[in-house]
Design a protein around this motif. Structure first.
Motif, PDB file in Angstrom:
ATOM      1  N   SER A 109     -16.927  28.825  50.219  1.00 20.98           N
ATOM      2  CA  SER A 109     -16.055  29.174  49.103  1.00 20.98           C
ATOM      3  C   SER A 109     -16.882  29.328  47.828  1.00 20.98           C
ATOM      4  N   GLY A 110     -16.253  29.840  46.762  1.00 16.76           N
ATOM      5  CA  GLY A 110     -16.930  29.995  45.478  1.00 16.76           C
ATOM      6  C   GLY A 110     -17.550  31.361  45.282  1.00 16.76           C
ATOM      7  N   ILE A 111     -18.363  31.500  44.233  1.00 19.68           N
ATOM      8  CA  ILE A 111     -19.011  32.759  43.852  1.00 19.68           C
ATOM      9  C   ILE A 111     -20.513  32.542  43.729  1.00 19.68           C
ATOM     10  N   ASP A 112     -21.279  33.402  44.374  1.00 23.65           N
ATOM     11  CA  ASP A 112     -22.742  33.351  44.308  1.00 23.65           C
ATOM     12  C   ASP A 112     -23.208  33.982  43.013  1.00 23.65           C
ATOM     13  N   GLU A 113     -23.942  33.235  42.199  1.00 20.88           N
ATOM     14  CA  GLU A 113     -24.471  33.756  40.935  1.00 20.88           C
ATOM     15  C   GLU A 113     -25.960  34.062  41.018  1.00 20.88           C
ATOM     16  N   VAL A 114     -26.547  33.895  42.173  1.00 20.35           N
ATOM     17  CA  VAL A 114     -27.947  34.229  42.441  1.00 20.35           C
ATOM     18  C   VAL A 114     -28.893  33.589  41.422  1.00 20.35           C
ATOM     19  N   GLY A 115     -29.018  32.291  41.518  1.00 20.19           N
ATOM     20  CA  GLY A 115     -29.880  31.561  40.602  1.00 20.19           C
ATOM     21  C   GLY A 115     -29.101  30.834  39.523  1.00 20.19           C
ATOM     22  N   GLY A 116     -27.774  30.812  39.662  1.00 20.03           N
ATOM     23  CA  GLY A 116     -26.923  30.132  38.686  1.00 20.03           C
ATOM     24  C   GLY A 116     -26.366  28.837  39.241  1.00 20.03           C
ATOM     25  N   ALA A 117     -25.034  28.737  39.254  1.00 23.59           N
ATOM     26  CA  ALA A 117     -24.381  27.487  39.650  1.00 23.59           C
ATOM     27  C   ALA A 117     -24.667  27.086  41.084  1.00 23.59           C
ATOM     28  N   GLU A 118     -25.004  28.087  41.953  1.00 21.20           N
ATOM     29  CA  GLU A 118     -25.234  27.733  43.356  1.00 21.20           C
ATOM     30  C   GLU A 118     -26.534  26.977  43.571  1.00 21.20           C
ATOM     31  N   LEU A 119     -27.338  26.798  42.523  1.00 19.59           N
ATOM     32  CA  LEU A 119     -28.479  25.886  42.637  1.00 19.59           C
ATOM     33  C   LEU A 119     -28.007  24.486  43.018  1.00 19.59           C
ATOM     34  N   ASN A 120     -26.787  24.153  42.588  1.00 15.75           N
ATOM     35  CA  ASN A 120     -26.239  22.853  42.960  1.00 15.75           C
ATOM     36  C   ASN A 120     -25.990  22.746  44.456  1.00 15.75           C
ATOM     37  N   ASP A 121     -25.782  23.885  45.127  1.00 20.14           N
ATOM     38  CA  ASP A 121     -25.587  23.843  46.577  1.00 20.14           C
ATOM     39  C   ASP A 121     -26.872  23.424  47.285  1.00 20.14           C
ATOM     40  N   VAL A 122     -28.009  23.694  46.657  1.00 19.69           N
ATOM     41  CA  VAL A 122     -29.291  23.236  47.176  1.00 19.69           C
ATOM     42  C   VAL A 122     -29.475  21.752  46.852  1.00 19.69           C
ATOM     43  N   LEU A 123     -29.269  21.393  45.600  1.00 18.06           N
ATOM     44  CA  LEU A 123     -29.438  19.998  45.193  1.00 18.06           C
ATOM     45  C   LEU A 123     -28.469  19.063  45.920  1.00 18.06           C
ATOM     46  N   ASN A 124     -27.281  19.566  46.224  1.00 22.35           N
ATOM     47  CA  ASN A 124     -26.287  18.728  46.902  1.00 22.35           C
ATOM     48  C   ASN A 124     -26.541  18.571  48.392  1.00 22.35           C
ATOM     49  N   LEU A 125     -27.620  19.195  48.890  1.00 25.94           N
ATOM     50  CA  LEU A 125     -28.056  18.894  50.252  1.00 25.94           C
ATOM     51  C   LEU A 125     -28.776  17.549  50.312  1.00 25.94           C
ATOM     52  N   ILE A 126     -29.371  17.144  49.193  1.00 23.32           N
ATOM     53  CA  ILE A 126     -30.186  15.921  49.179  1.00 23.32           C
ATOM     54  C   ILE A 126     -29.398  14.688  49.636  1.00 23.32           C
ATOM     55  N   PRO A 127     -28.162  14.458  49.130  1.00 26.34           N
ATOM     56  CA  PRO A 127     -27.416  13.271  49.574  1.00 26.34           C
ATOM     57  C   PRO A 127     -27.038  13.294  51.050  1.00 26.34           C
ATOM     58  N   VAL A 160     -35.013  25.121  41.379  1.00 27.04           N
ATOM     59  CA  VAL A 160     -34.679  23.752  41.771  1.00 27.04           C
ATOM     60  C   VAL A 160     -35.786  22.788  41.354  1.00 27.04           C
ATOM     61  N   LEU A 161     -37.040  23.237  41.446  1.00 27.11           N
ATOM     62  CA  LEU A 161     -38.172  22.377  41.076  1.00 27.11           C
ATOM     63  C   LEU A 161     -38.225  22.084  39.583  1.00 27.11           C
ATOM     64  N   THR A 162     -37.465  22.835  38.781  1.00 30.79           N
ATOM     65  CA  THR A 162     -37.389  22.526  37.348  1.00 30.79           C
ATOM     66  C   THR A 162     -36.317  21.475  37.050  1.00 30.79           C
ATOM     67  N   LYS A 163     -35.533  21.115  38.084  1.00 31.70           N
ATOM     68  CA  LYS A 163     -34.409  20.218  37.879  1.00 31.70           C
ATOM     69  C   LYS A 163     -34.588  18.847  38.508  1.00 31.70           C
ATOM     70  N   THR A 164     -35.626  18.677  39.344  1.00 28.34           N
ATOM     71  CA  THR A 164     -35.842  17.398  40.003  1.00 28.34           C
ATOM     72  C   THR A 164     -37.311  17.242  40.373  1.00 28.34           C
ATOM     73  N   ASN A 165     -37.751  15.993  40.468  1.00 27.11           N
ATOM     74  CA  ASN A 165     -39.125  15.719  40.896  1.00 27.11           C
ATOM     75  C   ASN A 165     -39.157  15.062  42.265  1.00 27.11           C
ATOM     76  N   VAL A 166     -38.077  15.223  43.036  1.00 28.73           N
ATOM     77  CA  VAL A 166     -37.973  14.554  44.335  1.00 28.73           C
ATOM     78  C   VAL A 166     -38.874  15.178  45.395  1.00 28.73           C
ATOM     79  N   PHE A 167     -39.258  16.454  45.214  1.00 26.71           N
ATOM     80  CA  PHE A 167     -39.993  17.164  46.262  1.00 26.71           C
ATOM     81  C   PHE A 167     -41.502  16.968  46.124  1.00 26.71           C
ATOM     82  N   LYS A 168     -42.128  16.508  47.194  1.00 20.52           N
ATOM     83  CA  LYS A 168     -43.573  16.298  47.193  1.00 20.52           C
ATOM     84  C   LYS A 168     -44.331  17.539  47.642  1.00 20.52           C
ATOM     85  N   ALA A 169     -43.671  18.414  48.372  1.00 21.31           N
ATOM     86  CA  ALA A 169     -44.301  19.649  48.849  1.00 21.31           C
ATOM     87  C   ALA A 169     -43.312  20.795  48.721  1.00 21.31           C
TER      88      ALA A 169
END
Length: 286
Positions: A108-126, A154-163
């Motif tokens: 569901s939702g709207i793909d903004e291609v580098g916008g709000a759907e970045l949260n769909d990547v970050l929300n995989l972490i939990p 995504v790498l500008t929004k979190t430091n969780v990724f080591k590689a």
């Protein structure tokens, strides 16, 4: 704990397809890994995705997020490719999480291609907290083409990724009137009523990490792979970003693949080794 995985089911292929997977992605991909289709919650939306993990669940494995390329339903991850791409990484000893992004496939939702759907990547972490064999403290991320753009942002929004690994990744966009990017045209057509007054120059700047490389987490070790014959994303996207990151003293390695096209199919074995070695070096040496 409230679950964020709304639904999960094992992905099943025919015996012929499984043989094709073994031939294309390597012996052991089918026998040593499990891939599931999932729906998960992201910003109140129901998002489609995948999880893949080793069959041997007697220990914890580092976690990796894989960012798909394409725009809209062009580039949606089909079951066959999910089993090959993610199953291969899982067979190396990792748990893989991937999103179709909002507005694509059955999400569901709207793909903004580098916008709000970045949260769909970050929300995989939990989601790693809900997978018993996933180590929720060790993370890598990978993106191809548009997925590279997603990875950088995504790498500008979190430091969780080591590689982090990108292949044919987009680091800057041409928003001139003469060469308006296809993704911007898609964005306009899809959401013209909502975003008709949007400043496209500002969109390009905010989606182009080349303008703010210093915002990328310095805790991340980056491998940039690009074919010199890429006719979809010019290899200068990786060259110029690598130059800037090295000037800023990031641990960044650039691998130009001579004669390689956008998909690097002819160099699949070489690319697979590069990727596995990078993950093993920075995610299994911790």
């Amino acid at each position: 704990m409230k679950t964020k995985i709304l639904h999960r089911e094992e992905l099943k292929l025919s015996s012929i397809q499984e043989k094709m997977i073994e031939s294309g992605w390597g012996n052991g991909v089918i026998s040593n890994s499990v891939t599931e289709k999932i729906f998960y919650e992201s910003d109140g939306l129901k998002i489609a995705g995948f999880i893949s993990y080793p069959k041997d669940q007697s220990k914890k494995y580092p976690s990796i997020i894989w960012c798909r390329g394409g725009i809209g339903n062009y580039g949606v991850i089909e079951d066959f490719y999910a089993r090959g791409i993610f199953g291969q990484i899982a067979s190396w000893g990792y748990v893989v999480f991937a999103s179709q992004y909002r507005g694509n496939s059955t999400s569901s939702g709207i793909d903004e291609v580098g916008g709000a759907e970045l949260n769909d990547v970050l929300n995989l972490i939990p989601l790693a907290d809900e997978i018993e064999c996933a180590d929720a403290n060790i993370w890598g991320i990978e993106g191809w083409s548009r997925g590279g753009l997603m990875t950088y942002l995504v790498l500008t929004k979190t430091n969780v990724f080591k590689a982090a690994i990108t292949s044919g990744g987009i680091s800057f966009l041409d928003c001139s009137k003469e060469k308006r990017d296809k993704y911007l045209q898609f964005l306009y057509e899809l959401t013209s009523e909502k975003l008709s007054t949007l400043d496209y120059d500002e969109i390009c700047k905010s989606r182009s990490v080349i303008n703010f490389p210093e915002k990328i987490s310095k805790d991340t070790n980056l491998l940039l792979i690009h074919g010199t014959e890429d006719d979809k994303v010019p290899f200068e996207n990786s060259v110029k970003l690598a130059e800037k990151l090295k000037e800023l003293n990031y641990n960044c390695e650039l691998k130009l693949i001579e004669g390689g096209d956008h998909f690097l199919k002819e160099q699949r074995n070489e690319i697979s080794k590069l990727r596995k070695d990078w993950y093993d070096k920075y995610l299994k040496q911790i």
